[in-house]
Design a protein around this motif. Sequence first.
Motif, PDB file in Angstrom:
ATOM      1  N   MET B  54     -20.916   6.525   1.063  1.00  0.00           N
ATOM      2  CA  MET B  54     -19.680   7.238   1.155  1.00  0.00           C
ATOM      3  C   MET B  54     -19.285   7.428   2.377  1.00  0.00           C
ATOM      4  O   MET B  54     -18.358   7.732   3.053  1.00  0.00           O
ATOM      5  CB  MET B  54     -19.702   8.222   0.143  1.00  0.00           C
ATOM      6  N   TYR B  55     -20.678   7.996   3.419  1.00  0.00           N
ATOM      7  CA  TYR B  55     -20.486   8.770   4.631  1.00  0.00           C
ATOM      8  C   TYR B  55     -19.934   7.859   5.477  1.00  0.00           C
ATOM      9  O   TYR B  55     -19.722   8.252   6.549  1.00  0.00           O
ATOM     10  CB  TYR B  55     -21.761   9.273   4.914  1.00  0.00           C
ATOM     11  N   VAL B  56     -19.975   6.614   5.273  1.00  0.00           N
ATOM     12  CA  VAL B  56     -19.289   5.527   6.640  1.00  0.00           C
ATOM     13  C   VAL B  56     -18.241   4.704   5.931  1.00  0.00           C
ATOM     14  O   VAL B  56     -17.084   4.752   6.635  1.00  0.00           O
ATOM     15  CB  VAL B  56     -20.420   4.440   6.808  1.00  0.00           C
ATOM     16  N   HIS B  57     -18.034   4.738   4.613  1.00  0.00           N
ATOM     17  CA  HIS B  57     -17.023   3.864   3.926  1.00  0.00           C
ATOM     18  C   HIS B  57     -15.593   4.709   4.076  1.00  0.00           C
ATOM     19  O   HIS B  57     -14.807   4.333   4.415  1.00  0.00           O
ATOM     20  CB  HIS B  57     -17.033   3.452   2.366  1.00  0.00           C
ATOM     21  N   VAL B  58     -16.000   6.009   3.756  1.00  0.00           N
ATOM     22  CA  VAL B  58     -14.563   6.974   3.353  1.00  0.00           C
ATOM     23  C   VAL B  58     -13.915   7.103   4.697  1.00  0.00           C
ATOM     24  O   VAL B  58     -12.899   6.901   5.059  1.00  0.00           O
ATOM     25  CB  VAL B  58     -14.678   8.040   2.614  1.00  0.00           C
ATOM     26  N   PRO B  59     -14.760   7.680   5.824  1.00  0.00           N
ATOM     27  CA  PRO B  59     -14.176   7.996   7.236  1.00  0.00           C
ATOM     28  C   PRO B  59     -13.655   6.405   7.670  1.00  0.00           C
ATOM     29  O   PRO B  59     -12.356   6.723   8.301  1.00  0.00           O
ATOM     30  CB  PRO B  59     -15.411   8.435   7.991  1.00  0.00           C
ATOM     31  N   SER B  60     -14.440   5.377   7.401  1.00  0.00           N
ATOM     32  CA  SER B  60     -13.751   4.203   7.876  1.00  0.00           C
ATOM     33  C   SER B  60     -12.155   3.973   7.367  1.00  0.00           C
ATOM     34  O   SER B  60     -11.315   3.594   8.057  1.00  0.00           O
ATOM     35  CB  SER B  60     -14.594   3.159   7.674  1.00  0.00           C
ATOM     36  N   ALA B  61     -12.416   4.352   5.968  1.00  0.00           N
ATOM     37  CA  ALA B  61     -10.947   4.076   5.283  1.00  0.00           C
ATOM     38  C   ALA B  61      -9.964   4.975   5.729  1.00  0.00           C
ATOM     39  O   ALA B  61      -8.566   4.537   6.036  1.00  0.00           O
ATOM     40  CB  ALA B  61     -10.988   4.207   3.766  1.00  0.00           C
ATOM     41  N   TRP B  62     -10.213   6.316   6.031  1.00  0.00           N
ATOM     42  CA  TRP B  62      -9.374   7.575   6.321  1.00  0.00           C
ATOM     43  C   TRP B  62      -8.753   6.786   8.034  1.00  0.00           C
ATOM     44  O   TRP B  62      -7.481   7.046   8.102  1.00  0.00           O
ATOM     45  CB  TRP B  62     -10.105   8.617   6.388  1.00  0.00           C
ATOM     46  N   MET B  63      -9.830   6.368   8.696  1.00  0.00           N
ATOM     47  CA  MET B  63      -9.497   6.083  10.022  1.00  0.00           C
ATOM     48  C   MET B  63      -8.458   4.816  10.054  1.00  0.00           C
ATOM     49  O   MET B  63      -7.499   4.631  10.879  1.00  0.00           O
ATOM     50  CB  MET B  63     -10.528   5.840  10.923  1.00  0.00           C
ATOM     51  N   ALA B  64      -8.719   3.912   9.200  1.00  0.00           N
ATOM     52  CA  ALA B  64      -7.810   2.737   8.976  1.00  0.00           C
ATOM     53  C   ALA B  64      -6.527   3.154   8.946  1.00  0.00           C
ATOM     54  O   ALA B  64      -5.459   2.547   9.576  1.00  0.00           O
ATOM     55  CB  ALA B  64      -8.381   1.842   8.047  1.00  0.00           C
ATOM     56  N   LEU B  65      -6.336   4.054   7.949  1.00  0.00           N
ATOM     57  CA  LEU B  65      -4.897   4.779   7.528  1.00  0.00           C
ATOM     58  C   LEU B  65      -4.194   5.527   8.672  1.00  0.00           C
ATOM     59  O   LEU B  65      -3.107   5.240   9.347  1.00  0.00           O
ATOM     60  CB  LEU B  65      -4.702   5.430   6.180  1.00  0.00           C
ATOM     61  N   PHE B  66      -5.205   6.345   9.241  1.00  0.00           N
ATOM     62  CA  PHE B  66      -4.759   7.284  10.414  1.00  0.00           C
ATOM     63  C   PHE B  66      -4.461   6.312  11.585  1.00  0.00           C
ATOM     64  O   PHE B  66      -3.390   6.722  12.434  1.00  0.00           O
ATOM     65  CB  PHE B  66      -5.974   8.118  10.762  1.00  0.00           C
ATOM     66  N   CYS B  67      -5.144   5.358  12.042  1.00  0.00           N
ATOM     67  CA  CYS B  67      -4.747   4.693  13.101  1.00  0.00           C
ATOM     68  C   CYS B  67      -3.621   3.804  12.964  1.00  0.00           C
ATOM     69  O   CYS B  67      -2.586   3.679  13.770  1.00  0.00           O
ATOM     70  CB  CYS B  67      -6.008   3.525  13.413  1.00  0.00           C
ATOM     71  N   PRO B  95      -6.663  -2.612  17.902  1.00  0.00           N
ATOM     72  CA  PRO B  95      -8.072  -3.105  17.844  1.00  0.00           C
ATOM     73  C   PRO B  95      -9.042  -2.023  16.958  1.00  0.00           C
ATOM     74  O   PRO B  95      -9.934  -2.424  16.085  1.00  0.00           O
ATOM     75  CB  PRO B  95      -8.645  -3.718  19.143  1.00  0.00           C
ATOM     76  N   ILE B  96      -8.793  -1.052  17.438  1.00  0.00           N
ATOM     77  CA  ILE B  96      -9.846   0.088  16.634  1.00  0.00           C
ATOM     78  C   ILE B  96      -9.205   0.210  15.484  1.00  0.00           C
ATOM     79  O   ILE B  96     -10.244   0.308  14.412  1.00  0.00           O
ATOM     80  CB  ILE B  96      -9.489   1.542  17.474  1.00  0.00           C
ATOM     81  N   GLY B  97      -8.044   0.305  14.865  1.00  0.00           N
ATOM     82  CA  GLY B  97      -7.704   0.374  13.397  1.00  0.00           C
ATOM     83  C   GLY B  97      -8.180  -0.906  12.733  1.00  0.00           C
ATOM     84  O   GLY B  97      -8.751  -0.752  11.832  1.00  0.00           O
ATOM     85  N   ALA B  98      -7.748  -1.969  13.389  1.00  0.00           N
ATOM     86  CA  ALA B  98      -8.636  -3.039  12.845  1.00  0.00           C
ATOM     87  C   ALA B  98      -9.873  -3.153  12.406  1.00  0.00           C
ATOM     88  O   ALA B  98     -10.384  -3.584  11.328  1.00  0.00           O
ATOM     89  CB  ALA B  98      -8.073  -4.332  13.792  1.00  0.00           C
ATOM     90  N   GLY B  99     -10.765  -2.743  13.191  1.00  0.00           N
ATOM     91  CA  GLY B  99     -12.213  -2.398  13.380  1.00  0.00           C
ATOM     92  C   GLY B  99     -12.542  -1.747  12.123  1.00  0.00           C
ATOM     93  O   GLY B  99     -13.318  -2.187  11.331  1.00  0.00           O
ATOM     94  N   PHE B 100     -11.700  -0.379  11.940  1.00  0.00           N
ATOM     95  CA  PHE B 100     -11.835   0.441  11.166  1.00  0.00           C
ATOM     96  C   PHE B 100     -11.842  -0.170   9.563  1.00  0.00           C
ATOM     97  O   PHE B 100     -12.347  -0.129   8.642  1.00  0.00           O
ATOM     98  CB  PHE B 100     -11.274   1.696  11.417  1.00  0.00           C
ATOM     99  N   THR B 101     -10.452  -0.925   9.410  1.00  0.00           N
ATOM    100  CA  THR B 101     -10.189  -1.581   8.312  1.00  0.00           C
ATOM    101  C   THR B 101     -11.420  -2.428   7.936  1.00  0.00           C
ATOM    102  O   THR B 101     -11.808  -2.431   6.846  1.00  0.00           O
ATOM    103  CB  THR B 101      -8.761  -2.264   8.318  1.00  0.00           C
ATOM    104  N   PHE B 102     -11.719  -3.291   8.674  1.00  0.00           N
ATOM    105  CA  PHE B 102     -12.779  -4.203   8.541  1.00  0.00           C
ATOM    106  C   PHE B 102     -13.912  -3.727   7.864  1.00  0.00           C
ATOM    107  O   PHE B 102     -14.732  -4.097   6.866  1.00  0.00           O
ATOM    108  CB  PHE B 102     -13.050  -4.991   9.658  1.00  0.00           C
ATOM    109  N   LEU B 103     -14.293  -2.580   8.585  1.00  0.00           N
ATOM    110  CA  LEU B 103     -15.793  -1.753   8.155  1.00  0.00           C
ATOM    111  C   LEU B 103     -15.479  -1.100   6.672  1.00  0.00           C
ATOM    112  O   LEU B 103     -16.176  -1.258   5.839  1.00  0.00           O
ATOM    113  CB  LEU B 103     -15.757  -0.555   9.113  1.00  0.00           C
ATOM    114  N   ALA B 104     -14.124  -0.666   6.521  1.00  0.00           N
ATOM    115  CA  ALA B 104     -13.856  -0.059   5.213  1.00  0.00           C
ATOM    116  C   ALA B 104     -13.984  -1.154   4.153  1.00  0.00           C
ATOM    117  O   ALA B 104     -14.904  -0.918   3.236  1.00  0.00           O
ATOM    118  CB  ALA B 104     -12.527   0.496   5.074  1.00  0.00           C
ATOM    119  N   LEU B 105     -13.503  -2.390   4.427  1.00  0.00           N
ATOM    120  CA  LEU B 105     -13.822  -3.300   3.410  1.00  0.00           C
ATOM    121  C   LEU B 105     -15.272  -3.698   3.177  1.00  0.00           C
ATOM    122  O   LEU B 105     -15.406  -4.101   2.120  1.00  0.00           O
ATOM    123  CB  LEU B 105     -12.803  -4.566   3.939  1.00  0.00           C
TER     124      LEU B 105
END
Lengths: 56, 245
Positions: B54-67, B95-105
């Motif tokens: 959760m400590y990497v999945h949730v922040p990545s997802a938050w950032m995907a939407l924030f970016c 590219p940063i947002g795309a990276g975070f979305t990929f990480l969330a997935l």
Amino acid sequence: MTRLSEFLDMGGYAHFIWPSYAVVAVVMLGLLIISQRELRTAQRDLDALDAPEEAQ
Amino acid sequence: MFHRFANPTRFLRFAAVVQPWIAGLTVLLISAGLYFGLFDSPADYQQGATVRIMYVHVPSAWMALFCYTSLAIACGVALIWKHPLADLAAKATAPIGAGFTFLALVTGSLWGKPMWGAWWVWDARLTSMLVLLFLYLGYMALNNAFDDPARGAKSSSILALVGFVNVPIIKFSVNWWNTLHQPASVVKMGGPSIHASMLTPLLLMGVGFTTYYLWVMLIRIRYEVTNNKIRALQRRQAATGESQI
């Protein structure tokens, strides 16, 4: 099991937890390093364009 | 060799001053988040140690939407007020947002396999996040599809704005549809329903990922500005070259 291997085992879920952290580290560090490298080369190209007389 | 900087020099000076502080803050926050997340927080009574994902999945997802939200705002400002920096900020963010979305997935899939028994399900939350990834990739592709950067910026901005409808769909997908993915536990009515021992690392990583985004975005904006200067110089040198012949 030693404390370390017990920790690394993550209750038997090591195969899912460590790859998650690894992929996050690779993508985030990779993006940071690539971006910095791109900036440095662009700045060098700009300097080269700026001062061709002194460079020759 | 006199060269006129068409770029906001004031922004560059600000970025150079602020960037080391943002970098230091990012390293501090993420190290603290990793320490609490991996060493100093309990396993979940049901999910066991997999809750640490959760400590990497949730922040990545938050950032995907924030970016994506930042991207859409920057595109709106660029389209409406023709602000040159907004276009660069959007181009730097994608590219940063795309990276975070990929990480969330990916981290979500690595969590789903042990807990749900499946790497992927066509669940409302997962599917809308996948659409978000394609929106990011579409934005980046469209941005570079034209010789004239201005046309690329304009058409990709329109795509980004149209695609923004997907952000609330992702956020509320877990409430609107009967999803396998769990509903919100932090950003919801009545406040977080997570115990402090888990909320602390989660928020540390969340803020750390946000300062990371600002850090890399500043670097990429400075890159875009430098690139524009190079293009402007090349055009001017080409023009002066022709006039001398």
